[in-house]
Motif scaffolding. Sequence first.
Motif, PDB file in Angstrom:
ATOM      1  N   MET A   1      -2.889  18.602 -50.042  1.00  0.00           N
ATOM      2  CA  MET A   1      -2.051  19.817 -50.107  1.00  0.00           C
ATOM      3  C   MET A   1      -1.730  20.349 -48.708  1.00  0.00           C
ATOM      4  N   ILE A   2      -0.526  20.802 -48.556  1.00  0.00           N
ATOM      5  CA  ILE A   2      -0.134  21.377 -47.260  1.00  0.00           C
ATOM      6  C   ILE A   2       0.391  22.797 -47.508  1.00  0.00           C
ATOM      7  N   GLU A   3       0.048  23.673 -46.579  1.00  0.00           N
ATOM      8  CA  GLU A   3       0.573  25.038 -46.693  1.00  0.00           C
ATOM      9  C   GLU A   3       1.709  25.196 -45.678  1.00  0.00           C
ATOM     10  N   ILE A   4       2.837  25.702 -46.145  1.00  0.00           N
ATOM     11  CA  ILE A   4       3.979  25.898 -45.237  1.00  0.00           C
ATOM     12  C   ILE A   4       4.266  27.397 -45.105  1.00  0.00           C
ATOM     13  N   VAL A   5       4.321  27.841 -43.855  1.00  0.00           N
ATOM     14  CA  VAL A   5       4.587  29.266 -43.608  1.00  0.00           C
ATOM     15  C   VAL A   5       5.878  29.392 -42.811  1.00  0.00           C
ATOM     16  N   LYS A 255      -2.960  21.109 -41.765  1.00  0.00           N
ATOM     17  CA  LYS A 255      -3.166  21.689 -43.112  1.00  0.00           C
ATOM     18  C   LYS A 255      -2.190  22.845 -43.333  1.00  0.00           C
ATOM     19  N   LYS A 256      -1.846  23.495 -42.213  1.00  0.00           N
ATOM     20  CA  LYS A 256      -0.957  24.652 -42.308  1.00  0.00           C
ATOM     21  C   LYS A 256       0.195  24.450 -41.309  1.00  0.00           C
ATOM     22  N   PHE A 280       6.519  14.894 -48.493  1.00  0.00           N
ATOM     23  CA  PHE A 280       5.515  13.961 -47.940  1.00  0.00           C
ATOM     24  C   PHE A 280       4.184  14.074 -48.693  1.00  0.00           C
ATOM     25  N   PHE A 281       3.961  15.222 -49.311  1.00  0.00           N
ATOM     26  CA  PHE A 281       2.637  15.477 -49.910  1.00  0.00           C
ATOM     27  C   PHE A 281       2.668  15.489 -51.438  1.00  0.00           C
ATOM     28  N   GLU A 282       3.833  15.117 -51.997  1.00  0.00           N
ATOM     29  CA  GLU A 282       3.918  15.066 -53.457  1.00  0.00           C
ATOM     30  C   GLU A 282       3.172  13.836 -53.967  1.00  0.00           C
ATOM     31  N   PRO A 283       2.464  13.983 -55.082  1.00  0.00           N
ATOM     32  CA  PRO A 283       1.687  12.831 -55.594  1.00  0.00           C
ATOM     33  C   PRO A 283       2.613  11.710 -56.069  1.00  0.00           C
TER      34      PRO A 283
END
Length: 283
Positions: A1-5, A255-256, A280-283
């Motif tokens: 999982m990635i957090e995007i801000v 991660k962020k 990029f982080f979708e299963p």
Amino acid sequence: MIEIVKAENAGYCYGVERALRLVEESLKKSPKPFYSLGPLIHNPQVVKELRKKGIKDVNSLDEIDCGTVIIRSHGVKPSVFEIAKKKGLNIIDATCPFVRKAQLVAAQLNEEGYKVVIIGEKTHPEVEGILAYAGNNAFVIETSREISKKKFADATRIGVVVQTTQCLEKLKRSVGKLLTFTLELKVFNTICSATRKRQESARKLASQTDLVIVIGGKNSANTTRLFQICRRINPATYHIESPTEIQKSWFKRAKKVGITAGASTPNYLINEVENKIQSFFEP
Ligand code: SF4
């Protein structure tokens, strides 16, 4: 999982939105053909869209004989208006009011007898325009290192104006050095509020995330400044113009992720970048 801000303040600024609105309005009612003196904004994708709508960007009034000329948000020298009027062109003046203020302040300082110093990029169109208002003794300083006793030997009164997209730290450094060479220093902080807010948000973003993506034209002064500010705080900072430049390998240890964008970057590009990173982080 990635957090995007996303940065609190990013993307189109008041001056760019205003310029695009003026252009859209003029396309409906002004005489054709349409020309923009230089690319309307510093974003290649938007400029491409404008070309499709019939706006041709040219480098000089010599290339225009009739129709409408758009003066972009950076503003121009007063002589450009005179020539355009003489040619009988319809003029759409999209000079940003913040840039206009810097031009007027430069003219006022010159009239009051100050030697005018403009802090900014020598070859940037906005700075060239301001310089033309500042009188014959004015000059441009790119960094405080250029300020020397020799250069200011004859200056007892110095007036300072700053390019709207510069950062406050540079202004402070230059003003501090100028103070040692003169008895009277008058400073106008003409950095615009949009720039100030975007830079503050970028600083915050860079210190709270593992990696920063800065979106905007490589030829955009304010985007480049955002990139420099973020990179100083967070070396894992990348400047891109389009989502196609993003590489998956950049995110190995992140991660962020923070996203910010220059004042000429449309919202749809910011969303596309966000979607690309998510993909990029979708299963
Ligand atoms: S960055 Fe500031 S000065 Fe430049 S167009 Fe936008 S609002 Fe105007």
